[in-house]
Design a protein around this motif. Structure first.
Motif, PDB file in Angstrom:
ATOM      1  N   HIS A   1       0.804  -1.213  -0.088  1.00  0.00           N
ATOM      2  CA  HIS A   1       0.016   0.099  -0.009  1.00  0.00           C
ATOM      3  C   HIS A   1       0.846   1.223   0.136  1.00  0.00           C
ATOM      4  N   LEU A   2       0.213   2.355  -0.543  1.00  0.00           N
ATOM      5  CA  LEU A   2       0.916   3.610  -0.508  1.00  0.00           C
ATOM      6  C   LEU A   2       0.794   4.253   0.649  1.00  0.00           C
ATOM      7  N   PRO A   3       1.835   5.184   1.139  1.00  0.00           N
ATOM      8  CA  PRO A   3       1.580   5.933   2.307  1.00  0.00           C
ATOM      9  C   PRO A   3       0.070   6.512   2.333  1.00  0.00           C
ATOM     10  N   GLY A   4      -0.445   6.436   3.494  1.00  0.00           N
ATOM     11  CA  GLY A   4      -1.879   7.077   3.768  1.00  0.00           C
ATOM     12  C   GLY A   4      -2.912   6.251   2.862  1.00  0.00           C
ATOM     13  N   GLU A   5      -2.689   5.361   2.200  1.00  0.00           N
ATOM     14  CA  GLU A   5      -3.817   4.610   1.477  1.00  0.00           C
ATOM     15  C   GLU A   5      -4.422   3.723   2.276  1.00  0.00           C
ATOM     16  N   SER A   6      -5.884   3.580   2.470  1.00  0.00           N
ATOM     17  CA  SER A   6      -6.726   2.796   3.226  1.00  0.00           C
ATOM     18  C   SER A   6      -6.777   1.709   2.294  1.00  0.00           C
ATOM     19  N   GLU A   7      -7.215   0.487   3.058  1.00  0.00           N
ATOM     20  CA  GLU A   7      -7.328  -0.944   2.466  1.00  0.00           C
ATOM     21  C   GLU A   7      -8.331  -0.885   1.031  1.00  0.00           C
ATOM     22  N   GLU A   8      -9.357  -0.085   1.269  1.00  0.00           N
ATOM     23  CA  GLU A   8     -10.305   0.161   0.380  1.00  0.00           C
ATOM     24  C   GLU A   8      -9.958   0.875  -0.858  1.00  0.00           C
ATOM     25  N   GLU A   9      -9.046   1.876  -0.615  1.00  0.00           N
ATOM     26  CA  GLU A   9      -8.250   2.683  -1.542  1.00  0.00           C
ATOM     27  C   GLU A   9      -7.233   1.815  -2.309  1.00  0.00           C
ATOM     28  N   PHE A  10      -6.532   0.983  -1.485  1.00  0.00           N
ATOM     29  CA  PHE A  10      -5.628  -0.153  -2.066  1.00  0.00           C
ATOM     30  C   PHE A  10      -6.304  -1.278  -3.164  1.00  0.00           C
ATOM     31  N   SER A  11      -7.534  -1.396  -2.746  1.00  0.00           N
ATOM     32  CA  SER A  11      -8.311  -2.231  -3.290  1.00  0.00           C
ATOM     33  C   SER A  11      -8.882  -1.555  -4.855  1.00  0.00           C
ATOM     34  N   THR A  12      -9.127  -0.560  -4.625  1.00  0.00           N
ATOM     35  CA  THR A  12      -9.693   0.509  -5.839  1.00  0.00           C
ATOM     36  C   THR A  12      -8.306   0.578  -6.834  1.00  0.00           C
ATOM     37  N   ARG A  13      -6.936   1.016  -6.312  1.00  0.00           N
ATOM     38  CA  ARG A  13      -6.127   0.989  -7.264  1.00  0.00           C
ATOM     39  C   ARG A  13      -5.752  -0.344  -8.068  1.00  0.00           C
ATOM     40  N   LEU A  14      -5.886  -1.292  -7.182  1.00  0.00           N
ATOM     41  CA  LEU A  14      -5.500  -2.528  -7.780  1.00  0.00           C
ATOM     42  C   LEU A  14      -6.663  -2.834  -9.048  1.00  0.00           C
ATOM     43  N   ALA A  15      -7.585  -2.687  -8.508  1.00  0.00           N
ATOM     44  CA  ALA A  15      -8.719  -2.863  -9.375  1.00  0.00           C
ATOM     45  C   ALA A  15      -8.618  -2.295 -10.836  1.00  0.00           C
ATOM     46  N   ASN A  16      -8.217  -0.621 -10.615  1.00  0.00           N
ATOM     47  CA  ASN A  16      -7.860  -0.140 -11.938  1.00  0.00           C
ATOM     48  C   ASN A  16      -6.789  -0.624 -12.418  1.00  0.00           C
ATOM     49  N   ASN A  17      -5.504  -1.061 -11.848  1.00  0.00           N
ATOM     50  CA  ASN A  17      -4.502  -1.599 -12.838  1.00  0.00           C
ATOM     51  C   ASN A  17      -4.999  -2.858 -13.415  1.00  0.00           C
ATOM     52  N   LEU A  18      -5.926  -3.629 -12.783  1.00  0.00           N
ATOM     53  CA  LEU A  18      -6.335  -4.856 -13.425  1.00  0.00           C
ATOM     54  C   LEU A  18      -7.115  -4.316 -14.902  1.00  0.00           C
ATOM     55  N   GLU A  19      -7.986  -3.496 -14.739  1.00  0.00           N
ATOM     56  CA  GLU A  19      -8.760  -3.096 -15.768  1.00  0.00           C
ATOM     57  C   GLU A  19      -7.869  -2.288 -17.036  1.00  0.00           C
ATOM     58  N   ASN A  20      -6.825  -1.684 -16.482  1.00  0.00           N
ATOM     59  CA  ASN A  20      -5.651  -1.008 -17.425  1.00  0.00           C
ATOM     60  C   ASN A  20      -5.056  -2.335 -18.212  1.00  0.00           C
ATOM     61  N   LEU A  21      -4.766  -3.440 -17.382  1.00  0.00           N
ATOM     62  CA  LEU A  21      -4.110  -4.400 -18.151  1.00  0.00           C
ATOM     63  C   LEU A  21      -4.960  -4.975 -19.126  1.00  0.00           C
ATOM     64  N   ILE A  22      -6.265  -5.265 -18.719  1.00  0.00           N
ATOM     65  CA  ILE A  22      -7.068  -5.841 -19.807  1.00  0.00           C
ATOM     66  C   ILE A  22      -7.243  -5.035 -21.085  1.00  0.00           C
ATOM     67  N   LEU A  23      -7.336  -3.627 -20.610  1.00  0.00           N
ATOM     68  CA  LEU A  23      -7.348  -2.685 -21.971  1.00  0.00           C
ATOM     69  C   LEU A  23      -6.232  -2.696 -22.769  1.00  0.00           C
ATOM     70  N   LYS A  24      -4.851  -2.930 -22.190  1.00  0.00           N
ATOM     71  CA  LYS A  24      -3.870  -2.799 -22.848  1.00  0.00           C
ATOM     72  C   LYS A  24      -3.587  -3.981 -23.836  1.00  0.00           C
ATOM     73  N   GLU A  25      -4.154  -5.094 -23.082  1.00  0.00           N
ATOM     74  CA  GLU A  25      -3.885  -6.286 -23.721  1.00  0.00           C
ATOM     75  C   GLU A  25      -4.838  -6.617 -24.901  1.00  0.00           C
ATOM     76  N   GLY A  26      -6.065  -5.872 -24.697  1.00  0.00           N
ATOM     77  CA  GLY A  26      -7.459  -5.998 -25.440  1.00  0.00           C
ATOM     78  C   GLY A  26      -8.594  -6.913 -24.882  1.00  0.00           C
ATOM     79  N   PRO A  27      -9.471  -6.490 -24.422  1.00  0.00           N
ATOM     80  CA  PRO A  27     -10.414  -7.410 -23.834  1.00  0.00           C
ATOM     81  C   PRO A  27     -10.901  -8.616 -24.710  1.00  0.00           C
TER      82      PRO A  27
END
Length: 512
Positions: A240-266
């Protein structure tokens, strides 16, 4: 010279000649072993104590087995710990030494080491029909009964069919073939990539090892396969990043997953696979809202969700399945281990009606569904699994785990203030300890110190077996562990921790 003296001192103080026996799963240690092979003998993960040979002890040094997840020198230079019998939460080696088995074998002997009903179920089936296959529309009643029982037992979402394997690795290997078969049938030949997570463990076959996010499973095996992608490990404490809550951490990881999907092509992504709680990667429960945020993304891009329940199923987390605890609604499910309480090798894949209907239709077009194993639905394994599930339900094992787990979790987490412990994490009857300096995920101990291995050796010295992976310690005791046995487990953990703290002090003093 300093390193050699440290090793000699460590060995002398623990009456040991090595600390290695289990697969190295911790990232820091894996990378170090690749960079510095000379240290491999002293910084891998044996937790066994090699005492001086005596005339009365049985010895198996230099045995003939190519041992899994074991360095070659261990087989030639040291005596393995050879287990001879089991009873309840305990095992005994060939020399009569008794150990509390805090890992339930390999996360699997859920009902302990001598459940008479499982033995009776196996014996009765062996006396009736020791084997018949399930090919070509032939089968056995235990396999058909077990398929029905599993579909009725898994309630997180409706499942349509069950397919049987011999292990969790085979189950996850089969998942890839099923998903490819499904997408080919739907005319989507490019939708073939799988996304797994860093530090995940999904097995050791070619495909399941590729899905796994542990470098040791890939090195020199030409893995992972190119169709496998890995996204973030959801370990909040470490990443987790400094000051980042668990829910914010989960949001960031979900965004990273979506970005990976878009990069590879859904249109190229077939499935996402995840353990409810990551096991061999260090016992990593998901951060708050993690699966709540991941699943809508998978639905959005028509990506199948595979739940790897191999470790979590049948009560480990205090619910019948890990999916029940975290609100997971998978399209496919893998299970093994506690399915038979490990008394017989068996794994299973549950397939949703949406997927199984497509497989049904495609197999009709092709003339057959050409996947399976000689031992798929082995009648003896299925008979034992049926009896195990009956016991889980009769004894309300998930509730039993809920009652005992607070004592287990609280008892071990009471040691969290130790200066050599970075984090203790877990839920239900699964728990991990990670040793770090200054309580920071960024301050690992020098791998050559073998802190985790030393702790594991101390546990064994006091009569308990744990899982050692670099500087991570993992425990997942049998579901039938008693309060008195939990007290014993906590006591031995405390003794091993105290000795390890002293060893770290000694090693630090020698650095100056």
């Amino acid at each position: 010279m300093v390193f050699r003296n440290l090793v000699r001192s460590t060995l002398r103080n623990t009456q040991a000649s090595s600390y290695k026996n289990h697969v190295v799963a911790a990232r820091t240690l894996q990378e170090h072993l690749v960079r510095v092979p000379v240290l491999a003998r002293w910084s891998s993960s044996e937790a066994s104590i090699q005492k001086e040979d005596s005339e009365t002890e049985l010895k198996f040094k230099g045995h003939d087995m190519l041992a899994p997840f074991t360095a070659g020198w261990q087989s030639t230079d040291t005596n393995p710990l050879v287990i001879e019998k089991s009873k309840g939460s305990y095992v005994w080696d060939v020399n009569g030494n008794k150990y509390l088995d805090s890992l339930a074998g390999l996360w699997c002997t859920a009902l302990g080491g001598n459940e008479p009903r499982l033995v009776a179920a196996a014996t009765a089936q062996l006396n009736t029909l020791p084997f018949y296959h399930s090919f070509w529309n032939r089968s056995t009643k235990p396999s058909l009964d077990l398929a029905k029982e599993l579909l009725n037992t898994f309630t997180a979402t409706k499942m349509g069919k069950a397919f049987f394997t011999n292990s969790g690795s085979e189950a996850n290997d089969s998942q890839v073939k099923l998903v490819w078969y499904y997408n080919n049938a739907l005319g989507r030949p490019n939708k073939k990539k799988f996304i797994a997570r860093e530090k995940s463990y999904h097995g050791s076959t070619l495909i399941s090892a590729s899905l796994s996010g542990l470098p040791a499973l890939h090195q020199k095996f030409d893995l992972p396969a190119p169709f496998v992608l890995h996204t973030d490990c959801p370990h909040y404490w470490r990443y987790h990043l400094p000051g980042e809550s668990e829910e914010e951490f989960s949001t960031r990881l979900a965004n990273n997953l979506e970005n990976l999907i878009l990069k590879e092509g859904p249109e190229t992504i077939a499935a996402f696979i995840a353990e409810p709680v990551m096991g061999a990667g260090g016992v990593i429960p998901p951060p708050a809202t993690y699966f709540d945020k991941i699943q809508p993304i998978l639905k959005k891009y028509d990506i199948l969700f595979i739940a790897d329940e191999v470790i979590c199923a049948f009560g480990r987390l205090g619910t019948m399945f890990g999916c029940d605890k975290y609100g997971m609604k998978p399209d496919l499910v893998s299970m093994a281990k506690a399915l038979s309480s490990a008394y017989m090798p068996i794994g299973a894949v549950l397939v949703s009606p949406e997927v199984s209907d497509v497989i049904h239709s495609q197999s009709n077009k092709l003339g057959t569904f050409s996947h399976g194993f000689t031992y798929s639905g082995h009648p003896v394994a299925c008979a034992v699994a049926l009896e195990a599930i009956k016991i889980y339900k009769e004894r309300n094992i998930p509730e039993v785990v809920q009652r005992i787990s607070s004592k287990f979790q609280d008892g071990i987490k009471a040691f969290s203030d130790s200066p050599i412990i970075g984090e203790i994490r877990g839920t239900g009857l699964i728990l991990g300890t990670e040793f770090t300096d200054n309580k920071s995920p960024n301050n690992a101990f020098p791998p050559e110190w073998g802190v985790g291995a030393y702790f594991g050796a101390q546990c064994q010295k006091h009569g308990m077996l744990v899982r050692v992976a670099g500087d991570n310690i993992m425990m997942s005791p049998p579901f039938i562990i008693t309060p008195q046995e939990v007290d014993e487990l906590i006591s031995i953990y405390g003794k091993a921790l105290e000795a390890t703290e002293e060893k770290v002090k000694e090693l630090k003093s020698q650095q100056k």
